[in-house]
Design a protein around this motif. Structure first.
Motif, PDB file in Angstrom:
ATOM      1  N   VAL A  93       0.886  -1.147   0.010  1.00  0.00           N
ATOM      2  CA  VAL A  93      -0.090  -0.016  -0.055  1.00  0.00           C
ATOM      3  C   VAL A  93       0.915   1.168  -0.109  1.00  0.00           C
ATOM      4  CG1 VAL A  93      -1.775   1.374   1.344  1.00  0.00           C
ATOM      5  CG2 VAL A  93      -1.996  -1.144   1.123  1.00  0.00           C
ATOM      6  N   LEU A  94       0.582   2.064  -0.882  1.00  0.00           N
ATOM      7  CA  LEU A  94       1.438   3.466  -1.105  1.00  0.00           C
ATOM      8  C   LEU A  94       0.358   4.639  -1.383  1.00  0.00           C
ATOM      9  CD1 LEU A  94       4.080   4.990  -1.187  1.00  0.00           C
ATOM     10  CD2 LEU A  94       4.439   4.335  -3.378  1.00  0.00           C
ATOM     11  N   TYR A  95       0.311   5.437  -0.559  1.00  0.00           N
ATOM     12  CA  TYR A  95      -0.733   6.466  -0.888  1.00  0.00           C
ATOM     13  C   TYR A  95       0.199   7.660  -1.956  1.00  0.00           C
ATOM     14  CZ  TYR A  95      -4.267   4.964   2.233  1.00  0.00           C
ATOM     15  OH  TYR A  95      -5.233   4.182   2.741  1.00  0.00           O
ATOM     16  N   CYS A  96      -0.653   7.696  -2.922  1.00  0.00           N
ATOM     17  CA  CYS A  96       0.062   8.601  -3.979  1.00  0.00           C
ATOM     18  C   CYS A  96      -0.489   9.988  -4.260  1.00  0.00           C
ATOM     19  CB  CYS A  96      -0.097   7.578  -5.426  1.00  0.00           C
ATOM     20  SG  CYS A  96      -1.805   7.393  -5.918  1.00  0.00           S
ATOM     21  N   GLN A  97      -1.591  10.219  -3.874  1.00  0.00           N
ATOM     22  CA  GLN A  97      -2.085  11.582  -3.867  1.00  0.00           C
ATOM     23  C   GLN A  97      -2.808  12.014  -2.752  1.00  0.00           C
ATOM     24  OE1 GLN A  97      -3.683  12.579  -7.904  1.00  0.00           O
ATOM     25  NE2 GLN A  97      -5.106  13.996  -7.058  1.00  0.00           N
ATOM     26  N   VAL A  98      -2.796  13.361  -2.375  1.00  0.00           N
ATOM     27  CA  VAL A  98      -3.950  13.852  -1.442  1.00  0.00           C
ATOM     28  C   VAL A  98      -4.425  15.082  -1.872  1.00  0.00           C
ATOM     29  CG1 VAL A  98      -3.921  14.678   1.077  1.00  0.00           C
ATOM     30  CG2 VAL A  98      -2.285  12.922   0.527  1.00  0.00           C
ATOM     31  N   GLY A  99      -5.677  14.990  -2.094  1.00  0.00           N
ATOM     32  CA  GLY A  99      -6.394  16.212  -2.506  1.00  0.00           C
ATOM     33  C   GLY A  99      -6.573  15.947  -4.034  1.00  0.00           C
ATOM     34  N   ASN A 100      -7.663  16.830  -4.274  1.00  0.00           N
ATOM     35  CA  ASN A 100      -8.074  16.788  -5.792  1.00  0.00           C
ATOM     36  C   ASN A 100      -7.661  18.408  -6.359  1.00  0.00           C
ATOM     37  OD1 ASN A 100      -9.825  17.597  -7.949  1.00  0.00           O
ATOM     38  ND2 ASN A 100     -10.792  15.718  -7.784  1.00  0.00           N
ATOM     39  N   GLY A 101      -6.514  17.867  -7.361  1.00  0.00           N
ATOM     40  CA  GLY A 101      -6.372  19.201  -7.895  1.00  0.00           C
ATOM     41  C   GLY A 101      -7.399  20.356  -8.430  1.00  0.00           C
ATOM     42  N   ASP A 102      -8.361  20.010  -9.174  1.00  0.00           N
ATOM     43  CA  ASP A 102      -9.092  20.793  -9.420  1.00  0.00           C
ATOM     44  C   ASP A 102     -10.143  21.475  -8.414  1.00  0.00           C
ATOM     45  OD1 ASP A 102      -9.014  20.200 -12.303  1.00  0.00           O
ATOM     46  OD2 ASP A 102     -10.434  18.664 -12.331  1.00  0.00           O
ATOM     47  N   ALA A 103     -10.289  20.742  -7.376  1.00  0.00           N
ATOM     48  CA  ALA A 103     -11.175  21.191  -6.283  1.00  0.00           C
ATOM     49  C   ALA A 103     -10.149  22.424  -5.579  1.00  0.00           C
ATOM     50  CB  ALA A 103     -11.711  20.003  -5.362  1.00  0.00           C
ATOM     51  N   ASP A 104      -8.942  21.804  -5.166  1.00  0.00           N
ATOM     52  CA  ASP A 104      -8.013  22.601  -4.568  1.00  0.00           C
ATOM     53  C   ASP A 104      -7.545  23.871  -5.531  1.00  0.00           C
ATOM     54  OD1 ASP A 104      -8.094  20.749  -2.639  1.00  0.00           O
ATOM     55  OD2 ASP A 104      -5.688  20.450  -2.721  1.00  0.00           O
ATOM     56  N   HIS A 105      -7.530  24.015  -6.702  1.00  0.00           N
ATOM     57  CA  HIS A 105      -7.027  25.163  -7.534  1.00  0.00           C
ATOM     58  C   HIS A 105      -8.476  25.980  -7.413  1.00  0.00           C
ATOM     59  CE1 HIS A 105      -3.560  23.330  -9.685  1.00  0.00           C
ATOM     60  NE2 HIS A 105      -3.259  24.147  -8.682  1.00  0.00           N
ATOM     61  N   ALA A 106      -9.644  25.534  -7.469  1.00  0.00           N
ATOM     62  CA  ALA A 106     -10.958  26.518  -7.278  1.00  0.00           C
ATOM     63  C   ALA A 106     -11.015  27.078  -5.969  1.00  0.00           C
ATOM     64  CB  ALA A 106     -11.920  25.545  -7.562  1.00  0.00           C
TER      65      ALA A 106
END
Length: 155
Positions: A93-106
């Motif tokens: 198990v390896l977490y590869c991303q935290v957050g959503n780029g579209d939502a965060d940039h908005a």
């Protein structure tokens, strides 16, 4: 150029709302700090960066040492390596991303005021990602070599 950079360019956050927390992925929060104008994290560029800084220390260690920047380079490597260790809470198990780029940039709020969900994405046996797993392994190996003289216990 090195002399104008701050010793610690990160900003301490006052709220863990924007970081990955136990309820989201069953692992400890990644960090109380962020170092960009966004609040999401991508594992591949982070692992690649750790690899490149590590190889710079390995190949050119005398240069940053002469400029009194070797400690800063090693601190950056350790920060990224510690992050990857926390992103790997169990075998396969390896977490590869935290957050959503579209939502965060908005979102145009301070990180400590954000209410944006901290969605996390992982690779595992059902969600393959050999490119990220490979780059993270390379980052660990390069960091181990970079720390072999200065901190063999961490290496």
């Amino acid at each position: 150029m090195y002399d104008i950079l701050p010793k610690d360019p990160t900003v301490e956050a006052t709220d863990l709302n924007y970081v990955l927390v136990k309820e989201n992925c069953s692992c400890e929060p990644y960090t109380k700090k962020h170092f960009t104008n966004t609040t999401f994290a991508f594992g591949f560029p982070q692992a690649f960066t750790v690899t490149m800084i590590s190889w710079s220390v390995i190949d050119f260690g005398s240069r940053p040492s002469a400029k009194k920047e070797l400690d800063n380079a090693l601190a950056a490597i350790k920060w990224g390596t510690d992050y990857s260790i926390k992103a790997h809470p169990q075998a396969n198990v390896l977490y590869c991303q935290v957050g959503n780029g579209d939502a965060d940039h908005a979102c145009r709020e301070r990180p400590e005021d954000m209410t944006t969900p901290r969605t996390s994405y992982k690779i595992d046996e059902q969600h393959p990602g050999s490119d990220l797993a490979g780059e993270t392994a390379v980052a660990f190996a390069a960091a181990s070599i970079a720390f072999s003289k200065s901190d063999p216990d961490y290496s």
